[in-house]
Scaffold this motif. Sequence first.
Motif, mmCIF file in Angstrom:
data_model
loop_
_atom_site.group_PDB
_atom_site.id
_atom_site.type_symbol
_atom_site.label_atom_id
_atom_site.label_comp_id
_atom_site.label_asym_id
_atom_site.label_seq_id
_atom_site.Cartn_x
_atom_site.Cartn_y
_atom_site.Cartn_z
ATOM 1 N N ALA A 147 24.255 -18.691 -17.232
ATOM 2 C CA ALA A 147 24.575 -19.896 -16.471
ATOM 3 C C ALA A 147 25.415 -20.792 -17.369
ATOM 4 O O ALA A 147 24.906 -21.397 -18.306
ATOM 5 C CB ALA A 147 23.296 -20.603 -16.037
ATOM 6 N N ASP A 148 26.722 -20.820 -17.101
ATOM 7 C CA ASP A 148 27.640 -21.578 -17.959
ATOM 8 C C ASP A 148 27.931 -22.924 -17.292
ATOM 9 O O ASP A 148 28.706 -22.991 -16.352
ATOM 10 C CB ASP A 148 28.930 -20.780 -18.169
ATOM 11 C CG ASP A 148 29.811 -21.391 -19.249
ATOM 12 O OD1 ASP A 148 29.514 -22.520 -19.701
ATOM 13 O OD2 ASP A 148 30.801 -20.745 -19.636
ATOM 14 N N GLU A 149 27.287 -23.969 -17.770
ATOM 15 C CA GLU A 149 27.424 -25.321 -17.192
ATOM 16 C C GLU A 149 27.259 -25.284 -15.677
ATOM 17 O O GLU A 149 28.101 -25.802 -14.941
ATOM 18 C CB GLU A 149 28.805 -25.919 -17.538
ATOM 19 C CG GLU A 149 29.150 -25.912 -18.996
ATOM 20 C CD GLU A 149 28.681 -27.181 -19.711
ATOM 21 O OE1 GLU A 149 27.877 -27.941 -19.139
ATOM 22 O OE2 GLU A 149 29.125 -27.411 -20.859
ATOM 23 N N PRO A 150 26.165 -24.692 -15.183
ATOM 24 C CA PRO A 150 26.100 -24.425 -13.736
ATOM 25 C C PRO A 150 26.044 -25.678 -12.873
ATOM 26 O O PRO A 150 26.378 -25.622 -11.703
ATOM 27 C CB PRO A 150 24.824 -23.605 -13.584
ATOM 28 C CG PRO A 150 23.983 -24.005 -14.741
ATOM 29 C CD PRO A 150 24.932 -24.255 -15.859
ATOM 30 N N ILE A 151 25.601 -26.811 -13.413
ATOM 31 C CA ILE A 151 25.479 -27.983 -12.544
ATOM 32 C C ILE A 151 26.423 -29.099 -12.942
ATOM 33 O O ILE A 151 26.357 -30.195 -12.406
ATOM 34 C CB ILE A 151 24.042 -28.527 -12.513
ATOM 35 C CG1 ILE A 151 23.589 -28.918 -13.922
ATOM 36 C CG2 ILE A 151 23.086 -27.538 -11.888
ATOM 37 C CD1 ILE A 151 22.548 -30.000 -13.905
ATOM 38 N N ALA A 152 27.322 -28.826 -13.903
ATOM 39 C CA ALA A 152 28.160 -29.907 -14.419
ATOM 40 C C ALA A 152 29.046 -30.526 -13.337
ATOM 41 O O ALA A 152 29.388 -31.698 -13.410
ATOM 42 C CB ALA A 152 29.021 -29.392 -15.572
ATOM 43 N N MET A 153 29.416 -29.738 -12.328
ATOM 44 C CA MET A 153 30.291 -30.271 -11.289
ATOM 45 C C MET A 153 29.516 -30.879 -10.132
ATOM 46 O O MET A 153 30.104 -31.460 -9.238
ATOM 47 C CB MET A 153 31.171 -29.153 -10.727
ATOM 48 C CG MET A 153 32.006 -28.432 -11.735
ATOM 49 S SD MET A 153 33.475 -29.341 -12.178
ATOM 50 C CE MET A 153 34.483 -29.025 -10.743
ATOM 51 N N ALA A 154 28.204 -30.707 -10.105
ATOM 52 C CA ALA A 154 27.427 -31.170 -8.954
ATOM 53 C C ALA A 154 27.262 -32.685 -9.002
ATOM 54 O O ALA A 154 27.306 -33.295 -10.071
ATOM 55 C CB ALA A 154 26.060 -30.492 -8.952
ATOM 56 N N ASP A 155 27.072 -33.281 -7.841
ATOM 57 C CA ASP A 155 26.825 -34.716 -7.782
ATOM 58 C C ASP A 155 25.544 -35.048 -8.539
ATOM 59 O O ASP A 155 24.586 -34.274 -8.529
ATOM 60 C CB ASP A 155 26.675 -35.158 -6.325
ATOM 61 C CG ASP A 155 28.029 -35.424 -5.696
ATOM 62 O OD1 ASP A 155 28.874 -36.040 -6.364
ATOM 63 O OD2 ASP A 155 28.231 -35.010 -4.550
ATOM 64 N N VAL A 156 25.540 -36.213 -9.167
ATOM 65 C CA VAL A 156 24.405 -36.602 -9.997
ATOM 66 C C VAL A 156 23.100 -36.550 -9.207
ATOM 67 O O VAL A 156 22.084 -36.077 -9.704
ATOM 68 C CB VAL A 156 24.632 -38.010 -10.571
ATOM 69 C CG1 VAL A 156 23.491 -38.416 -11.467
ATOM 70 C CG2 VAL A 156 25.932 -38.053 -11.342
ATOM 71 N N SER A 157 23.155 -37.001 -7.950
ATOM 72 C CA SER A 157 21.904 -37.090 -7.197
ATOM 73 C C SER A 157 21.398 -35.746 -6.689
ATOM 74 O O SER A 157 20.292 -35.657 -6.193
ATOM 75 C CB SER A 157 22.057 -38.061 -6.018
ATOM 76 O OG SER A 157 22.931 -37.531 -5.048
ATOM 77 N N VAL A 158 22.200 -34.673 -6.806
ATOM 78 C CA VAL A 158 21.693 -33.373 -6.362
ATOM 79 C C VAL A 158 21.386 -32.448 -7.543
ATOM 80 O O VAL A 158 20.860 -31.360 -7.366
ATOM 81 C CB VAL A 158 22.653 -32.664 -5.373
ATOM 82 C CG1 VAL A 158 22.885 -33.509 -4.147
ATOM 83 C CG2 VAL A 158 23.967 -32.321 -6.015
ATOM 84 N N ARG A 159 21.679 -32.910 -8.756
ATOM 85 C CA ARG A 159 21.478 -32.041 -9.919
ATOM 86 C C ARG A 159 20.023 -31.656 -10.132
ATOM 87 O O ARG A 159 19.716 -30.509 -10.412
ATOM 88 C CB ARG A 159 21.992 -32.734 -11.183
ATOM 89 C CG ARG A 159 23.486 -32.670 -11.283
ATOM 90 C CD ARG A 159 23.937 -33.240 -12.592
ATOM 91 N NE ARG A 159 25.383 -33.397 -12.566
ATOM 92 C CZ ARG A 159 26.073 -33.969 -13.523
ATOM 93 N NH1 ARG A 159 25.454 -34.446 -14.582
ATOM 94 N NH2 ARG A 159 27.374 -34.071 -13.434
ATOM 95 N N SER A 160 19.117 -32.631 -9.998
ATOM 96 C CA SER A 160 17.726 -32.323 -10.296
ATOM 97 C C SER A 160 17.194 -31.287 -9.311
ATOM 98 O O SER A 160 16.389 -30.431 -9.673
ATOM 99 C CB SER A 160 16.871 -33.588 -10.303
ATOM 100 O OG SER A 160 16.874 -34.206 -9.045
ATOM 101 N N LEU A 161 17.660 -31.351 -8.071
ATOM 102 C CA LEU A 161 17.244 -30.359 -7.080
ATOM 103 C C LEU A 161 17.714 -28.964 -7.483
ATOM 104 O O LEU A 161 16.972 -27.990 -7.371
ATOM 105 C CB LEU A 161 17.854 -30.721 -5.729
ATOM 106 C CG LEU A 161 16.908 -31.226 -4.655
ATOM 107 C CD1 LEU A 161 17.683 -31.822 -3.509
ATOM 108 C CD2 LEU A 161 16.042 -30.092 -4.147
ATOM 109 N N LEU A 162 18.959 -28.871 -7.974
ATOM 110 C CA LEU A 162 19.503 -27.564 -8.356
ATOM 111 C C LEU A 162 18.787 -27.015 -9.588
ATOM 112 O O LEU A 162 18.477 -25.826 -9.651
ATOM 113 C CB LEU A 162 21.007 -27.677 -8.627
ATOM 114 C CG LEU A 162 21.882 -27.898 -7.391
ATOM 115 C CD1 LEU A 162 23.297 -28.268 -7.801
ATOM 116 C CD2 LEU A 162 21.907 -26.647 -6.515
ATOM 117 N N LEU A 163 18.522 -27.888 -10.547
ATOM 118 C CA LEU A 163 17.805 -27.444 -11.743
ATOM 119 C C LEU A 163 16.427 -26.924 -11.359
ATOM 120 O O LEU A 163 15.976 -25.890 -11.848
ATOM 121 C CB LEU A 163 17.639 -28.615 -12.719
ATOM 122 C CG LEU A 163 18.848 -28.979 -13.557
ATOM 123 C CD1 LEU A 163 18.526 -30.199 -14.399
ATOM 124 C CD2 LEU A 163 19.225 -27.813 -14.464
#
Lengths: 334, 344
Positions: free
Chosen positions: B197-213
Motif C-alpha cells: 500500500a503506497d500512500e493509499p489514502i494520501a489523496m483521499a479527503d481528510v474526513s474520509v481517511r479514518s474510514l478507509l484506514l
Amino acid sequence: MRSEENLYSIRKLTVDYYTRSGKLEAVGQVSLDIKRGEILGLVGESGCGKSTLGKAAMRMIQKPGKIAGGELWFDGVDLMTLPEDEMRQLRGDKISMIFQDPMTSLNPVQRISEHLVETIKTHEKKTKTKSALQRARKLIERLGIQSRRLQDYPHQLSGGMRQRVMIGLGLVLNSNLIIADEATTSLDVIVEAKLVDQLKAIRDEFGLSILMITHNIALVAEIADRVAVMYAGRIVEVGTVYDIFDDPKHPYTQGLLNSVPTIQLDERQELYKMPGEPPDLTNPPSGCRFHPRCPQAMAVCSQWQPALEEVSAGRLVHCWLYQDQAVVSGEVAA
Amino acid sequence: MSDRTQQVEAKSGEDYLVEVRDLKKWFPLQGGFIDTLLGKNQTFVRAVEGVSFNIHRGEVFGLAGESGSGKTTIGRLVVGLETPTEGSVLLDGVDLAALSKEQVRKLRKRMQVMFQDPTASLNPRMTVGEAVGHGLKIHFPEKAAAHRDMVAEMLERVGLTPAGLYMDKYPHQISGGQRQRVVIARALVTMPALILADEPIAMADVSVRSLLLDLMLRLKQELNLTYLFITHDLATAKYICDRIGILYLGRMVEMGDLREVYANPLHPYTQALLAAVPVPDPHKRRTEQMPKGEIPNPINPPSGCRFHPRCPIAEARCSEEQPELRQLRPGHQVACHLAEQFLD
C-alpha cells in the motif's frame, strides 16, 4: 469602511462556477475578517471552496467562475468597484499570493534574480535595476538562501528553496497581506516545519497578515492565531485557534478533529469515522449542507440553512444547534 | 501453509512472509552524448543502498521517510515491479530472483498493490466490475463462471453495497471515496497474502481517511493479510502500523515496534522527523529547531552516515564510518554511532 482592527473584510461573498451540469455555488454568502498582523487559518477539504475564496479575495476568479455578489473591503478600499488596472497594481503591491506548486509558478527560463527584479520594477516604475537587485539580495538572505543562488534557475534549487523564493516574491513589495494557498503541502515535513517557522518570523518582523489556506488541520494548530473552517462552500465556524481546538462547536469541526490521526501516543487509538463524503456542489444537500453527515441533525437542518451566528465575542458558528430562536424565525422568514 | 514456508520457519524460528536482504537499487543516469564520447563513467542514482528488514505474517510494516528516501522503490522491489541491483527479496522463503518470469507472474496474485491516486490507477474505460475482475481473469481463468460473484462479494466487503449498483459504473460515475474502495477491492480479489500500500489514502479527503484506514485494518483481519504500508505521514503510520522502518536517503536509519520507536526515537533524524509533524493542539506547538539543510542528492550521497551533514550531534567519525543497524533496545534497532546517549 477602514477599520483599525481589520485589514480585510469579506462580506456575503458568493462565487459561482457555470459548468455543463449547471451552476455551482463554490462559495456562498461568506463573511470573514482578516485582522492586521494575524495569521488566519482557513481550513477545509478539497472542493470546499477555500482556494476559490482565496482567489476571490484577490479578484482573480476566472471564467467559467464569477463573483456573483458580496463586498470586498481591503484597508478601507472597496475592491469590487476598483478598476482592473488599479486592482492589478494592488495585487503584489498590497496583497500577494503563494501557491502550492512553486515549480509551475516560477518561470523555468528566468533566473531567480530576474523574477524578483521584474516584480519590483513592474510595480515600482522608478526603481533602478541596481537597487532592485540590492533589495532582492537582502530579502533572499533573510529567507536563508545564499545570495549567489540569485543567479540560479528554478530547477537548480531544492523544493524548500523554491517555496522560499515564492515567499520572497510575495514579500519583495512589502505586501500587507499574504495569501498562502496550500503553500507547504508539497513539502516534506521537516521542510514544511522550517517554512512554518519562517512565515511566523516574517509576520513578527513585518507585521503583515497571512491567510493560510490548507486542508491540514494540524498545521493550522501550529501556526494560526485564528481559524475559519469551511465546508461545502460555507464558513461553518470561526474562532481563535484555542476556541476551535479546545472547544469546537460545529459538528463538522468536532468530527474532523476527532478523525485526524496524530503522532501522540497517549491519545486514544480510536478515530471518529465520519459517515459519507463531502457533497457534490452541483447538487448540494438542502438546508445545512452538512446535515446528511451530521450525527446531531434535527428536522430543521434539512429544511433551512442556518446563519453564521456570533455565539460569543468573535466566535461564529453556522449551525442550528447554536441559533438564537428569535433570529431563527427571522432567518427562516427571510 | 506449504512445506517450503515451514522449512524457512524452522530455519529462522520466526514466521516471516517477506525477508528483504541487503537490497540495493541504482538507477543509471542518462548521460549526454558528449559524456558518452568522452567516455565518462556512468553515474547512478543510488535510490536504495543496502536495506534489510523482515515482515511478519499478519503484521502491518510501515516504511516512512521523506521524498527521495527510497521508500517507493523498496516497495516496488518487494513486489517484483523492479529488479534489485543487488540483494534479494524472499516471499515465503523463496527468492524472487531465482524464479522464472512465468513463476513470478504466478506469484503476483499473492502480492497486490494499492497506489496513491485511485483516479490515475483505474482505467476510465473499464467498469468497476471489469476493473476488479481483471485480476481474476488473469490469475484464475478456470473459474470464469464464478468471477462475477467473486467480484460482487469483494465489492460488498469493501462497503460498496449493494454490489449490483456499482458493478457496471465507470470510475467517473462514482465518488472519490468509492474509487478508493474499488482500488482496495481490486487488490484483494485474488486473495493475496501481501499488500503493498503506497500512500493509499494520501489523496483521499481528510474526513474520509479514518474510514478507509479502518476498512484496511478490518480487511486485514478478515482476509489474513500482511501489509507493507508506505507513507510520508507519521501520524497515519501510527494508526495502522505494528512496526516501522525510517528511511533516509536509501538507508534504514531506525526500525522497530512502532510505539517503541515513537516513544524513544534513537536516531537524530527520526527525532527531527517526529518533532516536525504538526500536532492538532495549539497548546503543544513545536519548539524544537529543525535540522539544517535539506535531504541531499542521491547521485552523490554524503560519506559515512548519510545524515551527518545535517546532524546536530555528528562527530568526525560520522563522516567516515557508515553506521549499521544495531539493536539498542528490545525490538528496536538504530543505525547511529552515537545513539547510546539517547538511551535511558
